[in-house]
Design a protein around this motif. Structure first.
Motif, PDB file in Angstrom:
ATOM      1  N   GLY A  71       0.791  -1.222   0.000  1.00  0.00           N
ATOM      2  CA  GLY A  71       0.000   0.000   0.000  1.00  0.00           C
ATOM      3  C   GLY A  71       0.820   1.267   0.000  1.00  0.00           C
ATOM      4  N   LEU A  72       2.090   1.182  -0.404  1.00  0.00           N
ATOM      5  CA  LEU A  72       2.933   2.382  -0.416  1.00  0.00           C
ATOM      6  C   LEU A  72       2.956   3.088  -1.768  1.00  0.00           C
ATOM      7  CD1 LEU A  72       3.937   1.215   2.347  1.00  0.00           C
ATOM      8  CD2 LEU A  72       6.141   2.181   1.796  1.00  0.00           C
ATOM      9  N   GLY A  73       2.113   2.675  -2.705  1.00  0.00           N
ATOM     10  CA  GLY A  73       2.034   3.353  -3.993  1.00  0.00           C
ATOM     11  C   GLY A  73       3.091   2.866  -4.969  1.00  0.00           C
ATOM     12  N   THR A  74       3.094   3.457  -6.180  1.00  0.00           N
ATOM     13  CA  THR A  74       3.984   2.952  -7.232  1.00  0.00           C
ATOM     14  C   THR A  74       5.400   3.506  -7.113  1.00  0.00           C
ATOM     15  OG1 THR A  74       3.072   4.662  -8.622  1.00  0.00           O
ATOM     16  CG2 THR A  74       2.253   2.428  -9.003  1.00  0.00           C
ATOM     17  N   LEU A  75       5.599   4.679  -6.511  1.00  0.00           N
ATOM     18  CA  LEU A  75       6.965   5.156  -6.251  1.00  0.00           C
ATOM     19  C   LEU A  75       7.049   5.561  -4.782  1.00  0.00           C
ATOM     20  CD1 LEU A  75       9.819   5.679  -7.174  1.00  0.00           C
ATOM     21  CD2 LEU A  75       9.142   7.977  -7.877  1.00  0.00           C
ATOM     22  N   PRO A  76       7.229   4.558  -3.910  1.00  0.00           N
ATOM     23  CA  PRO A  76       7.293   4.885  -2.487  1.00  0.00           C
ATOM     24  C   PRO A  76       8.490   5.780  -2.227  1.00  0.00           C
ATOM     25  CG  PRO A  76       7.783   2.556  -2.876  1.00  0.00           C
ATOM     26  CD  PRO A  76       7.482   3.165  -4.195  1.00  0.00           C
ATOM     27  N   GLN A 116      16.335   5.634   5.570  1.00  0.00           N
ATOM     28  CA  GLN A 116      15.749   6.484   6.599  1.00  0.00           C
ATOM     29  C   GLN A 116      14.306   6.850   6.232  1.00  0.00           C
ATOM     30  OE1 GLN A 116      18.315   9.703   7.558  1.00  0.00           O
ATOM     31  NE2 GLN A 116      17.273  10.127   9.476  1.00  0.00           N
ATOM     32  N   VAL A 117      14.077   7.025   4.914  1.00  0.00           N
ATOM     33  CA  VAL A 117      12.733   7.370   4.433  1.00  0.00           C
ATOM     34  C   VAL A 117      11.890   6.103   4.300  1.00  0.00           C
ATOM     35  CG1 VAL A 117      11.453   8.349   2.477  1.00  0.00           C
ATOM     36  CG2 VAL A 117      13.646   9.364   3.167  1.00  0.00           C
ATOM     37  N   LEU A 118      12.422   5.098   3.600  1.00  0.00           N
ATOM     38  CA  LEU A 118      11.642   3.894   3.309  1.00  0.00           C
ATOM     39  C   LEU A 118      11.153   3.207   4.590  1.00  0.00           C
ATOM     40  CD1 LEU A 118      10.616   1.788   1.243  1.00  0.00           C
ATOM     41  CD2 LEU A 118      12.752   0.559   1.587  1.00  0.00           C
ATOM     42  N   ASP A 119      12.061   3.032   5.550  1.00  0.00           N
ATOM     43  CA  ASP A 119      11.673   2.261   6.738  1.00  0.00           C
ATOM     44  C   ASP A 119      10.639   2.988   7.572  1.00  0.00           C
ATOM     45  OD1 ASP A 119      13.657   0.705   5.648  1.00  0.00           O
ATOM     46  OD2 ASP A 119      14.617   0.225   7.552  1.00  0.00           O
ATOM     47  N   GLU A 120      10.702   4.324   7.566  1.00  0.00           N
ATOM     48  CA  GLU A 120       9.686   5.081   8.305  1.00  0.00           C
ATOM     49  C   GLU A 120       8.318   4.934   7.630  1.00  0.00           C
ATOM     50  OE1 GLU A 120      10.015   9.374   8.662  1.00  0.00           O
ATOM     51  OE2 GLU A 120       9.242   9.227  10.708  1.00  0.00           O
ATOM     52  N   ARG A 121       8.311   5.006   6.288  1.00  0.00           N
ATOM     53  CA  ARG A 121       7.026   4.834   5.580  1.00  0.00           C
ATOM     54  C   ARG A 121       6.447   3.440   5.844  1.00  0.00           C
ATOM     55  NH1 ARG A 121       7.402   9.101   1.008  1.00  0.00           N
ATOM     56  NH2 ARG A 121       8.161  10.663   2.453  1.00  0.00           N
ATOM     57  N   LEU A 122       7.339   2.451   5.844  1.00  0.00           N
ATOM     58  CA  LEU A 122       6.873   1.075   6.060  1.00  0.00           C
ATOM     59  C   LEU A 122       6.287   0.898   7.464  1.00  0.00           C
ATOM     60  CD1 LEU A 122       9.648  -1.025   4.298  1.00  0.00           C
ATOM     61  CD2 LEU A 122       7.189  -1.302   3.953  1.00  0.00           C
ATOM     62  N   VAL A 123       6.958   1.480   8.445  1.00  0.00           N
ATOM     63  CA  VAL A 123       6.474   1.284   9.815  1.00  0.00           C
ATOM     64  C   VAL A 123       5.171   2.064  10.029  1.00  0.00           C
ATOM     65  CG1 VAL A 123       7.652   3.096  11.161  1.00  0.00           C
ATOM     66  CG2 VAL A 123       7.397   0.831  12.118  1.00  0.00           C
ATOM     67  N   GLN A 124       5.057   3.213   9.371  1.00  0.00           N
ATOM     68  CA  GLN A 124       3.791   3.967   9.461  1.00  0.00           C
ATOM     69  C   GLN A 124       2.641   3.147   8.879  1.00  0.00           C
ATOM     70  OE1 GLN A 124       4.853   7.558   7.388  1.00  0.00           O
ATOM     71  NE2 GLN A 124       5.579   8.600   9.246  1.00  0.00           N
TER      72      GLN A 124
END
Ligand code: FAD
Length: 410
Positions: A71-76, A116-124
């Motif tokens: 669910g993070l979209g096509t360009l997370p 730093q960006v990817l892992d925060e989006r994933l945990v959110q």
């Protein structure tokens, strides 16, 4: 954001409490899928987000597909991610190869996103799906009995759950507590990376790999990031590093000074330190399923031995774990036997590729063979296509056509 829920073969009830140790890609993926199925999920993370993770930040086409499924979209990562559609590689003998990622590989799109960006989006995403995130909690050990699992944390707290997922990377506290053997030296690598700014890359939409003759068997990379930044790194097998007596930061200095790399980094500045970490290879992954416990991602050793990529396997192992837990709960059996669906799934999907890539890792240590392979790929579109599969981690076999073309050099 649109999310694709798992096939709910057996929706879980909130009376099932799953403790997940580590909120990297494996932990957040498993947490999202399990919470979507209705389980009560506690995600324990020793760090606090946004937190850094030493990585090349490269997401393969399959990793992007998994991120979309989550669910993070096509360009997370949005404007903080650099889209990539090709691979640029230079062999020890200087053979240059440019390969477009074939559209049949999940649309032919890859990208580079700072962890730093990817892992925060994933945990959110995991929290949005219903998981409880507890940051600053370091798990130091665990016990299991017929009724569940008890996790012991550094601050003295104990946490009880029905099941634990070890997603705590390498080295893994959970792995050790479950009694799984450590990775042998030759089944892992060490790699370092640093960020550069003021970079003007000749191919800003390519992930670039360099096998510099004087640094073999180490190889390095330059991955583009938005705003004139790049992730630059280098790695080699742990046993080779030990045998050479070399220090990775020194190898990195030499790598950055080598002619092709120096040309790409001309005028650029390093920001921050050169940092390194261990990578465990998937060819050693055997011990993943235990009574009331599973190992995922790096804790299980799910890293491509040829390329060092592990994000896609971490994400996918999260999906496999959620499916297998649902099956085990439906069967009323959380023993290693009841959870076997996890091993079955990852072995079907990853194992052949891990074993093939291990063989290729040894082959790619021969400079002449690498030169011949690149030359054949440069001349022959089918070989190029197959090489794209290999580098993207999608190949599970090598065709005779590929071998013949490499042997004949065309
Ligand atoms: C230099 C380098 C470059 C790489 N480049 C790439 C690349 O470009 N592309 C790619 O796909 N892969 C790459 N990898 C591999 C990739 O980084 C890993 O495979 C991936 O991060 C594995 O995800 P994970 O969730 O299993 O573990 P991790 O990302 O390591 O996450 C583990 C989490 O667990 C937490 N944790 C650890 N111990 C505890 C504890 N005791 N209690 C609580 N929390 C704990 C950590 O803080 C962390 O958040 C690279 C690795 C290195 C070292």
């Amino acid at each position: 954001m649109v999310s694709t829920p798992l096939r709910p073969s057996s929706p879980l009830s909130s009376s099932l409490h799953v403790a997940i140790v580590g909120a990297g890609p494996a932990g957040s993926s498993a947490a999202t899928f399990l919470a979507q199925q209705g389980a009560r999920v506690t995600l324990l993370e020793r760090g606090r987000f946004p937190r850094d993770k030493i990585c090349g930040d490269g997401c393969t086409p399959r990793a992007l597909w998994m991120l979309e499924r989550l669910g993070l979209g096509t360009l997370p990562g949005g404007t903080e991610a650099a889209p990539v559609d090709s691979i640029h590689a230079i062999s020890p003998g200087g053979v240059v190869l440019d390969v477009t990622i074939p559209p049949r590989l999940f649309g032919g799109k890859a990208c580079v996103i700072p962890r730093q960006v990817l892992d925060e989006r994933l945990v959110q995403r995991a929290v949005q799906a219903g998981a409880e995130l507890r940051e600053g909690v370091r798990v130091e050990g665990l016990e299991r009995d017929a009724n569940g699992v008890v996790l012991h944390c550094r601050d003295g707290e104990s946490l009880r759950a029905d099941l634990v997922l070890g997603c705590d990377g390498s080295p893994s506290v959970v792995r050790r507590a479950l009694g799984a053997p450590d990775f042998p030296e030759h089944e892992g690598a060490f790699a370092v990376r640093a960020y550069y700014e003021g970079v003007r890359l000749s191919r800003p939409r390519s992930m670039a790999f360099y096998w510099e003759k004087e640094l073999l068997p180490a190889y390095g990379w330059i991955f583009p990031l938005p705003g004139g930044r790049a992730n630059v790194g280098l790695g080699l097998r742990a046993d080779q590093l030990a045998a050479s007596g070399a220090k990775l930061p020194e190898l990195m200095e030499r790598f950055c000074a080598s002619s092709h790399v120096a040309a790409e980094l001309a005028g650029a500045r390093r920001v921050g330190k050169v940092k390194g970490h261990h990578l465990p290879f998937g060819s050693f992954a055997q011990h993943t399923t235990f009574d009331r416990a599973l190992l995922l991602g790096d804790a299980a050793g799910f890293v491509n031995p040829l390329t060092g990529e592990g994000i896609e396997f971490a994400l996918e192992s999260g999906a496999f774990a959620a499916e297998a837990v649902a099956e085990a709960v439906a069967a009323g059996d959380l023993s290693a036997r009841g959870l076997q669906g996890y091993a079955r799934r990852w072995q079907t999907r990853f194992r052949t590729a891990f074993l093939l890539n291990r063989k290729l890792m040894f082959a790619f240590e021969r400079p002449r063979l690498l030169d011949r392979t690149f030359r054949a790929a440069d001349r022959n579109a089918r070989v190029r296509d197959e090489l794209a599969d290999i580098i993207s981690g999608e190949a599970s076999r090598i065709t005779w056509r590929f071998l013949a073309a490499v042997a004949l050099g065309r």
